[in-house]
Design a protein around this motif. Structure first.
Motif, PDB file in Angstrom:
ATOM      1  N   MET A  93     -37.442 -31.117 -46.799  1.00  0.00           N
ATOM      2  CA  MET A  93     -36.176 -31.576 -47.288  1.00  0.00           C
ATOM      3  C   MET A  93     -36.107 -31.401 -48.809  1.00  0.00           C
ATOM      4  O   MET A  93     -35.053 -31.088 -49.333  1.00  0.00           O
ATOM      5  CB  MET A  93     -35.973 -33.040 -46.898  1.00  0.00           C
ATOM      6  CG  MET A  93     -34.609 -33.564 -47.229  1.00  0.00           C
ATOM      7  SD  MET A  93     -34.296 -35.244 -46.717  1.00  0.00           S
ATOM      8  CE  MET A  93     -34.202 -35.071 -44.965  1.00  0.00           C
ATOM      9  N   ILE A  94     -37.234 -31.587 -49.441  1.00  0.00           N
ATOM     10  CA  ILE A  94     -37.262 -31.424 -50.896  1.00  0.00           C
ATOM     11  C   ILE A  94     -37.050 -29.954 -51.260  1.00  0.00           C
ATOM     12  O   ILE A  94     -36.296 -29.642 -52.185  1.00  0.00           O
ATOM     13  CB  ILE A  94     -38.583 -31.944 -51.483  1.00  0.00           C
ATOM     14  CG1 ILE A  94     -38.685 -33.452 -51.259  1.00  0.00           C
ATOM     15  CG2 ILE A  94     -38.686 -31.625 -52.963  1.00  0.00           C
ATOM     16  CD1 ILE A  94     -40.007 -34.043 -51.671  1.00  0.00           C
ATOM     17  N   LEU A  95     -37.684 -29.061 -50.515  1.00  0.00           N
ATOM     18  CA  LEU A  95     -37.526 -27.631 -50.808  1.00  0.00           C
ATOM     19  C   LEU A  95     -36.096 -27.166 -50.579  1.00  0.00           C
ATOM     20  O   LEU A  95     -35.554 -26.397 -51.383  1.00  0.00           O
ATOM     21  CB  LEU A  95     -38.498 -26.815 -49.951  1.00  0.00           C
ATOM     22  CG  LEU A  95     -39.964 -26.953 -50.311  1.00  0.00           C
ATOM     23  CD1 LEU A  95     -40.820 -26.149 -49.338  1.00  0.00           C
ATOM     24  CD2 LEU A  95     -40.211 -26.500 -51.722  1.00  0.00           C
ATOM     25  N   LEU A  96     -35.485 -27.622 -49.490  1.00  0.00           N
ATOM     26  CA  LEU A  96     -34.089 -27.258 -49.228  1.00  0.00           C
ATOM     27  C   LEU A  96     -33.194 -27.786 -50.338  1.00  0.00           C
ATOM     28  O   LEU A  96     -32.280 -27.091 -50.798  1.00  0.00           O
ATOM     29  CB  LEU A  96     -33.647 -27.815 -47.874  1.00  0.00           C
ATOM     30  CG  LEU A  96     -32.196 -27.574 -47.494  1.00  0.00           C
ATOM     31  CD1 LEU A  96     -31.931 -26.094 -47.348  1.00  0.00           C
ATOM     32  CD2 LEU A  96     -31.858 -28.316 -46.220  1.00  0.00           C
ATOM     33  N   GLY A  97     -33.442 -28.997 -50.780  1.00  0.00           N
ATOM     34  CA  GLY A  97     -32.665 -29.567 -51.866  1.00  0.00           C
ATOM     35  C   GLY A  97     -32.821 -28.789 -53.154  1.00  0.00           C
ATOM     36  O   GLY A  97     -31.849 -28.563 -53.876  1.00  0.00           O
ATOM     37  N   LEU A  98     -34.057 -28.374 -53.453  1.00  0.00           N
ATOM     38  CA  LEU A  98     -34.278 -27.583 -54.665  1.00  0.00           C
ATOM     39  C   LEU A  98     -33.578 -26.237 -54.600  1.00  0.00           C
ATOM     40  O   LEU A  98     -32.994 -25.782 -55.590  1.00  0.00           O
ATOM     41  CB  LEU A  98     -35.772 -27.383 -54.894  1.00  0.00           C
ATOM     42  CG  LEU A  98     -36.530 -28.600 -55.423  1.00  0.00           C
ATOM     43  CD1 LEU A  98     -38.022 -28.308 -55.469  1.00  0.00           C
ATOM     44  CD2 LEU A  98     -36.023 -28.993 -56.782  1.00  0.00           C
ATOM     45  N   VAL A  99     -33.617 -25.602 -53.430  1.00  0.00           N
ATOM     46  CA  VAL A  99     -32.950 -24.304 -53.271  1.00  0.00           C
ATOM     47  C   VAL A  99     -31.443 -24.465 -53.460  1.00  0.00           C
ATOM     48  O   VAL A  99     -30.802 -23.695 -54.183  1.00  0.00           O
ATOM     49  CB  VAL A  99     -33.286 -23.691 -51.890  1.00  0.00           C
ATOM     50  CG1 VAL A  99     -32.385 -22.519 -51.585  1.00  0.00           C
ATOM     51  CG2 VAL A  99     -34.739 -23.277 -51.838  1.00  0.00           C
ATOM     52  N   LEU A 100     -30.856 -25.476 -52.818  1.00  0.00           N
ATOM     53  CA  LEU A 100     -29.421 -25.703 -52.968  1.00  0.00           C
ATOM     54  C   LEU A 100     -29.058 -26.070 -54.403  1.00  0.00           C
ATOM     55  O   LEU A 100     -28.017 -25.649 -54.913  1.00  0.00           O
ATOM     56  CB  LEU A 100     -28.959 -26.804 -52.016  1.00  0.00           C
ATOM     57  CG  LEU A 100     -28.907 -26.441 -50.543  1.00  0.00           C
ATOM     58  CD1 LEU A 100     -28.515 -27.653 -49.718  1.00  0.00           C
ATOM     59  CD2 LEU A 100     -27.953 -25.301 -50.298  1.00  0.00           C
ATOM     60  N   LEU A 101     -29.915 -26.830 -55.043  1.00  0.00           N
ATOM     61  CA  LEU A 101     -29.677 -27.219 -56.429  1.00  0.00           C
ATOM     62  C   LEU A 101     -29.680 -26.007 -57.347  1.00  0.00           C
ATOM     63  O   LEU A 101     -28.783 -25.850 -58.190  1.00  0.00           O
ATOM     64  CB  LEU A 101     -30.746 -28.223 -56.859  1.00  0.00           C
ATOM     65  CG  LEU A 101     -30.549 -28.967 -58.161  1.00  0.00           C
ATOM     66  CD1 LEU A 101     -29.330 -29.860 -58.081  1.00  0.00           C
ATOM     67  CD2 LEU A 101     -31.774 -29.799 -58.465  1.00  0.00           C
ATOM     68  N   ILE A 102     -30.639 -25.131 -57.169  1.00  0.00           N
ATOM     69  CA  ILE A 102     -30.725 -23.924 -58.009  1.00  0.00           C
ATOM     70  C   ILE A 102     -29.553 -22.991 -57.743  1.00  0.00           C
ATOM     71  O   ILE A 102     -28.945 -22.457 -58.673  1.00  0.00           O
ATOM     72  CB  ILE A 102     -32.076 -23.212 -57.785  1.00  0.00           C
ATOM     73  CG1 ILE A 102     -33.201 -24.074 -58.351  1.00  0.00           C
ATOM     74  CG2 ILE A 102     -32.084 -21.829 -58.404  1.00  0.00           C
ATOM     75  CD1 ILE A 102     -34.586 -23.603 -57.981  1.00  0.00           C
ATOM     76  N   ILE A 103     -29.214 -22.798 -56.467  1.00  0.00           N
ATOM     77  CA  ILE A 103     -28.073 -21.934 -56.134  1.00  0.00           C
ATOM     78  C   ILE A 103     -26.786 -22.520 -56.687  1.00  0.00           C
ATOM     79  O   ILE A 103     -25.943 -21.804 -57.230  1.00  0.00           O
ATOM     80  CB  ILE A 103     -27.986 -21.718 -54.604  1.00  0.00           C
ATOM     81  CG1 ILE A 103     -29.154 -20.872 -54.122  1.00  0.00           C
ATOM     82  CG2 ILE A 103     -26.666 -21.062 -54.220  1.00  0.00           C
ATOM     83  CD1 ILE A 103     -29.240 -20.741 -52.628  1.00  0.00           C
ATOM     84  N   GLY A 104     -26.626 -23.839 -56.539  1.00  0.00           N
ATOM     85  CA  GLY A 104     -25.424 -24.481 -57.047  1.00  0.00           C
ATOM     86  C   GLY A 104     -25.284 -24.354 -58.554  1.00  0.00           C
ATOM     87  O   GLY A 104     -24.192 -24.143 -59.075  1.00  0.00           O
ATOM     88  N   LEU A 105     -26.394 -24.481 -59.274  1.00  0.00           N
ATOM     89  CA  LEU A 105     -26.346 -24.326 -60.727  1.00  0.00           C
ATOM     90  C   LEU A 105     -26.105 -22.881 -61.142  1.00  0.00           C
ATOM     91  O   LEU A 105     -25.377 -22.610 -62.101  1.00  0.00           O
ATOM     92  CB  LEU A 105     -27.641 -24.834 -61.355  1.00  0.00           C
ATOM     93  CG  LEU A 105     -27.843 -26.356 -61.321  1.00  0.00           C
ATOM     94  CD1 LEU A 105     -29.241 -26.706 -61.806  1.00  0.00           C
ATOM     95  CD2 LEU A 105     -26.793 -27.053 -62.136  1.00  0.00           C
ATOM     96  N   ALA A 106     -26.706 -21.933 -60.407  1.00  0.00           N
ATOM     97  CA  ALA A 106     -26.557 -20.517 -60.760  1.00  0.00           C
ATOM     98  C   ALA A 106     -25.147 -20.014 -60.485  1.00  0.00           C
ATOM     99  O   ALA A 106     -24.582 -19.253 -61.277  1.00  0.00           O
ATOM    100  CB  ALA A 106     -27.573 -19.683 -59.989  1.00  0.00           C
ATOM    101  N   VAL A 107     -24.576 -20.444 -59.364  1.00  0.00           N
ATOM    102  CA  VAL A 107     -23.253 -19.957 -58.972  1.00  0.00           C
ATOM    103  C   VAL A 107     -22.146 -20.787 -59.619  1.00  0.00           C
ATOM    104  O   VAL A 107     -21.057 -20.291 -59.848  1.00  0.00           O
ATOM    105  CB  VAL A 107     -23.121 -19.965 -57.425  1.00  0.00           C
ATOM    106  CG1 VAL A 107     -21.748 -19.554 -56.976  1.00  0.00           C
ATOM    107  CG2 VAL A 107     -24.168 -19.055 -56.815  1.00  0.00           C
ATOM    108  N   GLY A 108     -22.451 -22.038 -59.907  1.00  0.00           N
ATOM    109  CA  GLY A 108     -21.450 -22.903 -60.528  1.00  0.00           C
ATOM    110  C   GLY A 108     -20.655 -23.718 -59.520  1.00  0.00           C
ATOM    111  O   GLY A 108     -19.553 -24.161 -59.814  1.00  0.00           O
ATOM    112  N   VAL A 109     -21.228 -23.911 -58.333  1.00  0.00           N
ATOM    113  CA  VAL A 109     -20.560 -24.686 -57.291  1.00  0.00           C
ATOM    114  C   VAL A 109     -21.109 -26.110 -57.344  1.00  0.00           C
ATOM    115  O   VAL A 109     -22.272 -26.354 -57.036  1.00  0.00           O
ATOM    116  CB  VAL A 109     -20.799 -24.061 -55.893  1.00  0.00           C
ATOM    117  CG1 VAL A 109     -20.121 -24.882 -54.819  1.00  0.00           C
ATOM    118  CG2 VAL A 109     -20.323 -22.635 -55.864  1.00  0.00           C
TER     119      VAL A 109
END
Length: 51
Positions: A1-17
């Protein structure tokens, strides 16, 4: 769950969503909480370990 959260967090910051960033942050916090409770030997939701 932590890894999924980190991936979503990084994608969200990179894309701006901001929705992905928020969901990622919440998943990281919940995953860390479950990890800490499991590491102390306390059963959470009937499970001693969350993998």
């Amino acid at each position: 769950m932590i890894l999924l959260g980190l991936v979503l967090l990084i994608i969200g910051l990179a894309v701006g969503v901001s929705l992905l960033t928020t969901i990622g942050g919440v998943l990281v916090l919940i995953g860390a909480l479950l990890w800490i409770l499991g590491a102390t030997g306390r059963a959470v939701g009937g499970r001693r370990h969350y993998f």
